[in-house]
Design a protein around this motif. Structure first.
Motif, PDB file in Angstrom:
ATOM      1  N   ALA A  77       0.798  -1.233   0.000  1.00 44.96           N
ATOM      2  CA  ALA A  77       0.000   0.000   0.000  1.00 44.96           C
ATOM      3  C   ALA A  77       0.828   1.281   0.000  1.00 44.96           C
ATOM      4  N   TYR A  78       2.119   1.188   0.357  1.00 48.37           N
ATOM      5  CA  TYR A  78       2.877   2.421   0.601  1.00 48.37           C
ATOM      6  C   TYR A  78       3.862   2.699  -0.540  1.00 48.37           C
ATOM      7  N   SER A  79       4.324   3.960  -0.594  1.00 42.47           N
ATOM      8  CA  SER A  79       5.128   4.414  -1.741  1.00 42.47           C
ATOM      9  C   SER A  79       6.388   3.572  -1.929  1.00 42.47           C
ATOM     10  N   ARG A  84       0.062  -5.434   4.340  1.00 41.90           N
ATOM     11  CA  ARG A  84      -0.981  -4.526   4.822  1.00 41.90           C
ATOM     12  C   ARG A  84      -0.656  -4.097   6.259  1.00 41.90           C
ATOM     13  N   LEU A  85      -1.251  -2.954   6.639  1.00 41.87           N
ATOM     14  CA  LEU A  85      -1.158  -2.486   8.027  1.00 41.87           C
ATOM     15  C   LEU A  85      -2.046  -3.389   8.892  1.00 41.87           C
ATOM     16  N   LEU A  86      -1.431  -4.053   9.876  1.00 38.77           N
ATOM     17  CA  LEU A  86      -2.171  -5.030  10.688  1.00 38.77           C
ATOM     18  C   LEU A  86      -3.383  -4.411  11.394  1.00 38.77           C
ATOM     19  N   PRO A 112       7.654  -3.004  12.202  1.00 35.09           N
ATOM     20  CA  PRO A 112       6.970  -1.809  12.742  1.00 35.09           C
ATOM     21  C   PRO A 112       7.259  -0.542  11.949  1.00 35.09           C
ATOM     22  N   TRP A 113       6.323   0.404  12.068  1.00 33.40           N
ATOM     23  CA  TRP A 113       6.562   1.781  11.637  1.00 33.40           C
ATOM     24  C   TRP A 113       7.298   2.494  12.769  1.00 33.40           C
ATOM     25  N   PRO A 114       7.974   3.600  12.480  1.00 34.60           N
ATOM     26  CA  PRO A 114       8.560   4.395  13.569  1.00 34.60           C
ATOM     27  C   PRO A 114       7.458   4.942  14.494  1.00 34.60           C
ATOM     28  N   PRO A 115       7.844   5.436  15.682  1.00 31.99           N
ATOM     29  CA  PRO A 115       6.853   5.921  16.649  1.00 31.99           C
ATOM     30  C   PRO A 115       5.922   6.980  16.053  1.00 31.99           C
ATOM     31  N   GLN A 116       4.685   6.943  16.513  1.00 32.30           N
ATOM     32  CA  GLN A 116       3.650   7.824  15.972  1.00 32.30           C
ATOM     33  C   GLN A 116       3.602   9.162  16.708  1.00 32.30           C
ATOM     34  N   GLY A 117       3.575  10.239  15.932  1.00 31.37           N
ATOM     35  CA  GLY A 117       3.456  11.586  16.486  1.00 31.37           C
ATOM     36  C   GLY A 117       2.331  12.331  15.791  1.00 31.37           C
ATOM     37  N   PHE A 127      -9.095  15.676  10.793  1.00 28.58           N
ATOM     38  CA  PHE A 127      -7.994  14.778  11.137  1.00 28.58           C
ATOM     39  C   PHE A 127      -8.004  13.540  10.247  1.00 28.58           C
ATOM     40  N   ARG A 128      -6.884  13.274   9.601  1.00 23.88           N
ATOM     41  CA  ARG A 128      -6.785  12.078   8.749  1.00 23.88           C
ATOM     42  C   ARG A 128      -6.500  10.841   9.635  1.00 23.88           C
ATOM     43  N   SER A 129      -7.368   9.827   9.543  1.00 18.11           N
ATOM     44  CA  SER A 129      -7.145   8.613  10.340  1.00 18.11           C
ATOM     45  C   SER A 129      -6.786   7.452   9.412  1.00 18.11           C
ATOM     46  N   TYR A 130      -6.130   6.414   9.976  1.00 20.66           N
ATOM     47  CA  TYR A 130      -5.776   5.243   9.162  1.00 20.66           C
ATOM     48  C   TYR A 130      -6.257   3.917   9.764  1.00 20.66           C
ATOM     49  N   ASN A 131      -6.899   3.963  10.934  1.00 20.80           N
ATOM     50  CA  ASN A 131      -7.490   2.744  11.515  1.00 20.80           C
ATOM     51  C   ASN A 131      -8.484   3.172  12.600  1.00 20.80           C
ATOM     52  N   GLU A 177      -6.112   6.772   2.838  1.00 19.61           N
ATOM     53  CA  GLU A 177      -4.914   5.945   2.635  1.00 19.61           C
ATOM     54  C   GLU A 177      -3.670   6.834   2.579  1.00 19.61           C
ATOM     55  N   ALA A 178      -2.553   6.325   3.054  1.00 12.60           N
ATOM     56  CA  ALA A 178      -1.299   7.100   3.015  1.00 12.60           C
ATOM     57  C   ALA A 178      -0.997   7.570   1.590  1.00 12.60           C
ATOM     58  N   ALA A 179      -1.292   6.709   0.609  1.00 10.79           N
ATOM     59  CA  ALA A 179      -0.983   7.054  -0.792  1.00 10.79           C
ATOM     60  C   ALA A 179      -1.715   8.329  -1.234  1.00 10.79           C
ATOM     61  N   VAL A 220      -2.158  11.556  12.858  1.00 13.19           N
ATOM     62  CA  VAL A 220      -1.156  10.902  13.694  1.00 13.19           C
ATOM     63  C   VAL A 220      -0.471   9.904  12.771  1.00 13.19           C
ATOM     64  N   SER A 221       0.861   9.917  12.745  1.00 10.68           N
ATOM     65  CA  SER A 221       1.604   9.001  11.879  1.00 10.68           C
ATOM     66  C   SER A 221       3.079   9.083  12.270  1.00 10.68           C
ATOM     67  N   SER A 222       3.912   8.384  11.522  1.00  9.97           N
ATOM     68  CA  SER A 222       5.354   8.442  11.781  1.00  9.97           C
ATOM     69  C   SER A 222       5.963   9.597  10.999  1.00  9.97           C
ATOM     70  N   GLY A 223       7.192   9.951  11.372  1.00  9.57           N
ATOM     71  CA  GLY A 223       7.954  10.893  10.556  1.00  9.57           C
ATOM     72  C   GLY A 223       8.116  10.341   9.156  1.00  9.57           C
ATOM     73  N   SER A 224       8.176   9.026   9.075  1.00 13.02           N
ATOM     74  CA  SER A 224       8.385   8.348   7.794  1.00 13.02           C
ATOM     75  C   SER A 224       7.293   8.668   6.778  1.00 13.02           C
ATOM     76  N   THR A 225       6.041   8.530   7.185  1.00 14.20           N
ATOM     77  CA  THR A 225       4.948   8.784   6.236  1.00 14.20           C
ATOM     78  C   THR A 225       4.868  10.268   5.873  1.00 14.20           C
ATOM     79  N   GLY A 226       5.112  11.143   6.841  1.00 10.66           N
ATOM     80  CA  GLY A 226       5.124  12.574   6.537  1.00 10.66           C
ATOM     81  C   GLY A 226       6.217  12.910   5.533  1.00 10.66           C
ATOM     82  N   LEU A 245       3.745   2.075  17.970  1.00  9.85           N
ATOM     83  CA  LEU A 245       4.433   1.714  16.727  1.00  9.85           C
ATOM     84  C   LEU A 245       3.614   0.629  16.021  1.00  9.85           C
ATOM     85  N   PRO A 246       2.733   1.028  15.102  1.00  8.12           N
ATOM     86  CA  PRO A 246       1.920   0.012  14.427  1.00  8.12           C
ATOM     87  C   PRO A 246       2.782  -0.803  13.451  1.00  8.12           C
ATOM     88  N   ARG A 247       2.266  -1.956  13.060  1.00  5.49           N
ATOM     89  CA  ARG A 247       3.053  -2.855  12.204  1.00  5.49           C
ATOM     90  C   ARG A 247       2.414  -3.090  10.847  1.00  5.49           C
TER      91      ARG A 247
HETATM   92  N1  PCA Z   1       2.327   5.336   8.463  1.00  2.00           N
HETATM   93  C1  PCA Z   1       1.122   4.691   8.007  1.00  2.00           C
HETATM   94  C2  PCA Z   1       0.649   3.884   9.176  1.00  2.00           C
HETATM   95  C3  PCA Z   1       1.509   4.240  10.307  1.00  2.00           C
HETATM   96  C4  PCA Z   1       2.553   5.120   9.751  1.00  2.00           C
HETATM   97  O1  PCA Z   1       3.527   5.565  10.368  1.00  2.00           O
HETATM   98  C5  PCA Z   1       0.072   5.674   7.622  1.00  2.00           C
HETATM   99  O2  PCA Z   1       0.133   6.829   8.049  1.00  2.00           O
HETATM  100  O3  PCA Z   1      -0.847   5.295   6.908  1.00  2.00           O
END
Ligand code: PCA
Length: 325
Positions: free
Chosen positions: A31-33, A87-89, A141-146, A164-168, A186-188, A203-209, A228-230
């Motif tokens: 699902a992710y880039s 997929r995100l568990l 896992p994803w990095p910690p959520q902020g 607010f954008r939610s993912y679960n 969706e993150a995409a 709320v998400s990781s630095g990674s997705t931002g 840290l979701p997986r």
């Molecule tokens: N990125 C994904 C899930 C958790 C994360 O860090 C997202 O934002 O969709």
């Protein structure tokens, strides 16, 4: 004559080695880039399987939700439309609360604790997936959520009414409890959602931002370290039972390597992407003491709600995790 038979047999063998009669192509939706570390890990895993099985099983990854969107990936694999995928568990928390074990605010907030929590939860998750015709291969896992915002926020009161954008389920619930208005995206698709004002926070990781360049629309990232979701990689169990023992061993070995490498990448990516957000112009730092305390109170509510929904098995996961501390 004998010579000829031997020669034929040898030729057949050579041909079999060069182009295995049973060669299969497994499309693997993700699902992710493509640039995201989960996708990079999946691509390495696919290469490992293709090489390790001598091409008998060729895995081809399809990142960015290009083959199936995140929300459709599990069903596609269960129904055999795709043999394997990621997929995100916690995306399945609406089916079974147990899937949300990794999105309980402030239960496991570091990579080490997240690994312990996963050890505690894995047997239950494997069982639930097996009942759904799915075999778990690996999870990372994803990095910690902020928390991301357009404007400065110092308390839960400041969040009131923000889109607010939610993912679960857990992220939607967090929005409700903080007075925000959740919309699942969706993150995409988040870059566009932020650019058009469909949402102004998440709320998400630095990674997705970082992956989605959210600094083009948002200005603040608060390092809350909420959980840290997986992501996990699953294979259709009917497909899996048709795989030879030798190839199963190769796939399991590649999955173990992928889990190890994915964890390592997640840790490396944490600091790198937070710096990337700063370089993009965002203010990155810890949340205020007031906001942290208020969020922790909400965390207690959400923990109790989860324990109620997940029953004895959920409680056993949390107990086993606490005992491992
Ligand atoms: N990125 C994904 C899930 C958790 C994360 O860090 C997202 O934002 O969709």
């Amino acid at each position: 004559m004998k010579k000829l038979t031997n020669l034929l047999a040898a030729t057949a063998l050579t041909a079999a080695a060069a182009a295995p009669a049973m060669a299969e192509k497994w499309d693997m939706p993700m699902a992710y880039s493509a640039s995201n570390f989960h996708s990079a890990t999946g691509a390495e895993f696919a290469k490992c399987v293709t090489t390790g099985t001598g091409g008998e099983i060729e895995i081809v990854t399809h990142p960015s939700g290009s083959l199936f969107k995140g929300a459709d990936i599990k069903r596609a694999i269960q129904t055999g439309q795709a043999p394997i995928g990621e997929r995100l568990l916690s995306g399945h928390q609406n089916e079974n609360a147990l899937f949300g074990f990794d999105s309980i605010p402030f239960l496991a907030t570091s990579f080490d604790d997240s690994a312990k929590l996963w050890e505690a939860a894995k047997p239950s998750i494997e069982k639930v997936l097996a009942e759904q015709n799915l075999t778990l291969l690996y999870a990372v896992p994803w990095p910690p959520q902020g928390l991301y915002f357009k404007n400065e926020v110092n308390s839960v009161a400041d969040m009131k009414g923000i889109k607010f954008r939610s993912y679960n389920n857990a992220t939607s619930r967090l929005a409700e409890l903080t007075g925000m208005l959740p919309v699942t995206i969706e993150a995409a698709e988040i870059s566009q959602a932020f650019a058009t004002g469909v949402a102004d926070s998440m709320v998400s990781s630095g990674s997705t931002g970082y992956d989605r360049k959210v600094w083009e629309s948002l200005n603040y990232f608060y390092e809350v370290d909420a959980w840290l979701p997986r992501n996990y990689v699953m294979v259709n169990s009917d497909v899996w039972s048709g795989v030879s023992d030798a190839n199963k061993n190769v796939i399991k070995g590649c999955a173990e390597l992928a889990e190890y490498a994915g964890n390592w990448r997640a840790k490396e990516y944490t600091g790198f992407t937070l710096q990337g957000l700063r370089d993009g112009g965002m203010t990155v730092g810890p949340a205020s003491e007031q906001m942290t305390n208020e969020l922790k109170e909400i965390g207690v509510t959400m923990t109790n709600e989860w324990l109620e929904a997940a029953g004895d098995e959920g409680k056993a996961i949390v107990d086993a995790f606490n005992a491992s501390q």
